[in-house]
Scaffold this active site. Structure first.
Site, PDB file in Angstrom:
ATOM      1  N   ARG A   1     -11.598  -0.101  -6.824  1.00  0.00           N
ATOM      2  CA  ARG A   1     -11.449  -0.034  -5.375  1.00  0.00           C
ATOM      3  C   ARG A   1     -11.013   1.365  -4.922  1.00  0.00           C
ATOM      4  NH1 ARG A   1      -7.791  -1.608  -1.046  1.00  0.00           N
ATOM      5  NH2 ARG A   1      -9.060  -2.769   0.420  1.00  0.00           N
TER       6      ARG A   1
ATOM      7  N   ASP B   1      -7.606  -6.297   8.232  1.00  0.00           N
ATOM      8  CA  ASP B   1      -7.134  -6.499   6.857  1.00  0.00           C
ATOM      9  C   ASP B   1      -5.839  -5.748   6.586  1.00  0.00           C
ATOM     10  OD1 ASP B   1      -6.857  -6.720   4.111  1.00  0.00           O
ATOM     11  OD2 ASP B   1      -8.318  -5.138   3.707  1.00  0.00           O
TER      12      ASP B   1
ATOM     13  N   CYS C   1       0.819  -1.212   0.000  1.00  0.00           N
ATOM     14  CA  CYS C   1       0.000   0.000   0.000  1.00  0.00           C
ATOM     15  C   CYS C   1       0.847   1.254   0.000  1.00  0.00           C
ATOM     16  CB  CYS C   1      -0.870   0.061   1.255  1.00  0.00           C
ATOM     17  SG  CYS C   1      -2.041  -1.260   1.365  1.00  0.00           S
TER      18      CYS C   1
HETATM   19  P1  XMP Z   1      -0.996  -7.331   3.090  1.00  0.00           P
HETATM   20  O1  XMP Z   1      -0.204  -6.518   4.059  1.00  0.00           O
HETATM   21  O2  XMP Z   1      -1.591  -8.549   3.698  1.00  0.00           O
HETATM   22  O3  XMP Z   1      -2.206  -6.378   2.680  1.00  0.00           O
HETATM   23  O4  XMP Z   1      -0.225  -7.618   1.840  1.00  0.00           O
HETATM   24  C1  XMP Z   1      -3.274  -6.804   1.900  1.00  0.00           C
HETATM   25  C2  XMP Z   1      -4.346  -5.738   1.906  1.00  0.00           C
HETATM   26  O5  XMP Z   1      -3.861  -4.517   1.326  1.00  0.00           O
HETATM   27  C3  XMP Z   1      -4.943  -3.796   0.739  1.00  0.00           C
HETATM   28  N1  XMP Z   1      -4.535  -3.424  -0.607  1.00  0.00           N
HETATM   29  C4  XMP Z   1      -4.078  -2.209  -0.929  1.00  0.00           C
HETATM   30  N2  XMP Z   1      -3.961  -1.077  -0.203  1.00  0.00           N
HETATM   31  N3  XMP Z   1      -3.055   0.028  -2.094  1.00  0.00           N
HETATM   32  C5  XMP Z   1      -3.465   0.066  -0.800  1.00  0.00           C
HETATM   33  O6  XMP Z   1      -3.369   1.114  -0.164  1.00  0.00           O
HETATM   34  C6  XMP Z   1      -3.139  -1.076  -2.876  1.00  0.00           C
HETATM   35  O7  XMP Z   1      -2.759  -1.060  -4.039  1.00  0.00           O
HETATM   36  C7  XMP Z   1      -3.685  -2.254  -2.266  1.00  0.00           C
HETATM   37  N4  XMP Z   1      -3.958  -3.486  -2.758  1.00  0.00           N
HETATM   38  C8  XMP Z   1      -4.471  -4.178  -1.693  1.00  0.00           C
HETATM   39  C9  XMP Z   1      -6.146  -4.701   0.780  1.00  0.00           C
HETATM   40  O8  XMP Z   1      -6.963  -4.272   1.837  1.00  0.00           O
HETATM   41  C10 XMP Z   1      -5.542  -6.068   1.029  1.00  0.00           C
HETATM   42  O9  XMP Z   1      -6.421  -6.971   1.640  1.00  0.00           O
END
Ligand code: XMP
Length: 499
Positions: free
Chosen positions: A411, A348, A315
């Protein structure tokens, strides 16, 4: 206590998982007795509180099937057409049943070429053939791998190489699973069609399913016809209502309304629609990080909440948008608020170890959702590749330019028609090989059990009681007092561990 750290905290500092540590408790039970079952939503309870994230490098049917077999659940991502996503759900729902009540059937006109394509698409090895090509039609044969192995012409019709009805062992409608098992054992057949008095197909039983049933005592299944539980994500645009309809038709158990900032009129409208149109499907709203955001989604009818903003490993939301919250604080505050309404929350993102899972559960989360932790497993989409001798799999944020170009922007961007400039809120990368989920999930489970045992907590439910009655001790690992003093100008240097 958590209250002292999160509520009566004069510094107003947000806490991440790494800022906190759970103090040990008294151990009065073996590690194997620690009960980690917990609720995902109002109506869905999981034996293992792990959820795979709806990301296109994490959850498609293979991940969802194995997560459910292991006692968790997978949420199929929506970076594909609605029809493709519904097919993915269908593959999970059809994967393993005591009785397969709606097996994929073939009509007598189906050609070998079509059979091979269905096998590849669905991962099935056999299909019943009925006169109508559907369940409920008169059974006329079965096609299995053995039947088609030596046929070369793809245009040959199934009736020419199937095992015909008169050579089939069948069971009569009303047969019990134990009786069916016995028939399969004695006949040494792989599939047992169940027919009614008119010889119409009413169910199919597979020997491999019976075997898998035995191997997966924790599997997440619906109580109705024992299919694996499956979730799927949708966005908040008008055409997502049609997507939800297809997912509901495919038998999805929970829909996650997928948005990086869930507190919007669009999501509230979508949750209300889903609850009215598909009352049999639970809805998880999010993402939220404050009680006031949570309040709007609970009021709209959400059965669960997803908590986390900008803290995932891929993120960049907190950097790009300057909006979000430290995850331990978000989990604590939202869980405490949602509990008043009986709504469980899923923590999450940002989970990097079994310790983080234990902390999330201790801070009030019902389940944890993981992306990077699971993206390197065999069951995640994509192939392994080597870089500098290390075996890796690709993992990307759904807000990365790459994923947005493939459709993932819903999203992050409400009004795509008016948004010509794409602002990435995530990055693309790779994660190391973790092997199969069948070994990895038991490892994660055991790590969490050890954590709860060390804290003297026999179950996730008990951790909840301890959290709210003030008997769970948590310490900050960052020496807060130094930081406060520094902030107030009372000390000029911080000890190194406090920086
Ligand atoms: P982890 O830390 O488990 O996080 O790899 C997975 C969660 O990250 C979110 N997610 C994103 N958040 N930009 C963001 O700010 C992104 O591009 C992105 N893609 C996923 C999502 O909630 C996921 O479950």
């Amino acid at each position: 206590t958590a209250e002292k750290i999160f509520v009566n905290n004069p510094s107003c500092m947000g806490m991440t998982y790494d800022d906190l540590i759970v103090m040990p408790g008294h151990i009065a039970f073996p590690v194997g007795d620690v009960d980690i079952s917990s609720n995902l939503t109002r109506n869905i309870r999981l034996q293992v509180p792990f959820v795979s994230s709806p990301m296109d490098t994490v959850t498609e049917h293979q991940m969802a099937i194995t997560m459910a077999l292991q006692g968790g659940i997978g949420i199929i991502h929506s970076n594909m057409t609605a029809e493709e996503q519904a097919q993915e759900v269908l593959k999970v729902k059809k994967f393993k049943n005591g009785f397969i009540l709606d097996p994929m059937c073939l009509s007598p006109d189906t050609t070998l070429g079509e059979v091979l394509k269905r096998k590849a698409d669905l991962n099935f090895s056999s299909f019943p053939v009925t006169d109508t090509g559907k369940m409920g039609g008169r059974l006329i044969g079965i096609i299995s791998n053995r039947d088609s192995a030596f046929i070369e012409d793809p245009n040959v019709k199934v009736t020419e190489f199937m095992t015909a009805r008169d050579s089939l062992v069948v069971a009569k409608d009303g047969v019990s699973l134990e009786e069916a098992n016995q028939i399969l054992k004695e006949s040494k057949k792989g599939k047992l069609p169940v027919v009614n008095d008119n010889d119409e197909l009413v169910a199919l039983i597979a020997r491999t399913d019976l075997q898998k049933n035995k191997d997966n005592p924790r599997a997440s299944k619906d109580s109705h016809n024992k299919q694996l539980l499956c979730g799927a994500a949708i966005g908040t645009r008008p055409d997502d209502k049609k997507r939800a309809q297809l997912l509901a038709d495919a038998g999805v158990n929970v829909i996650v309304v997928d948005s990086s900032q869930g507190d919007s009129i669009y999501q509230i409208e979508m949750i209300k629609h889903l609850k009215a149109a598909h009352p049999q499907v639970d809805v998880i709203g999010g993402n939220v990080v404050t009680p006031s955001q949570a309040h709007h989604l609970i009021e709209a009818g959400a059965d669960g909440l997803r908590v986390g903003m900008g803290i995932g490993s891929i993120c960049t939301t907190q950097e790009v948008c300057a909006v979000g919250r430290a995850q331990a604080s978000a989990v604590y505050h939202v869980a405490k608020y949602a509990r008043k309404f009986g709504i469980p929350i899923t923590a999450d993102g940002g989970i990097q170890s079994t310790g983080h899972i234990t902390k999330a559960l201790c801070l009030g989360a019902g389940c944890v959702m993981m992306g990077s932790m699971l993206a390197g497993t065999d069951e995640a989409p994509g192939e392994y590749f080597y870089q500098d001798g290390v075996r890796l799999k690709r993992y990307r944020g759904m807000g990365s330019i790459e994923a947005m170009n493939a459709g993932g922007e819903k999203r992050y961007v409400w009004d795509t028609a008016q948004s010509h400039v794409k602002v990435a809120q995530g990055v693309s990368g790779a994660v190391t090989d973790k092997g199969t989920l069948r070994r990895y999930i038991p490892y994660l489970m055991q790590g969490v059990r050890h954590g709860l045992q060390d804290a003297g907590i026999p179950s996730v439910e008990a951790s909840r009681d301890r959290l709210y009655n003030g008997t769970l001790s948590i310490k900050t690992t960052t020496p807060l007092s130094y930081i406060l003093q520094a902030a107030m100008g009372q000390c000029s240097t911080l000890p190194s561990e406090g920086r």
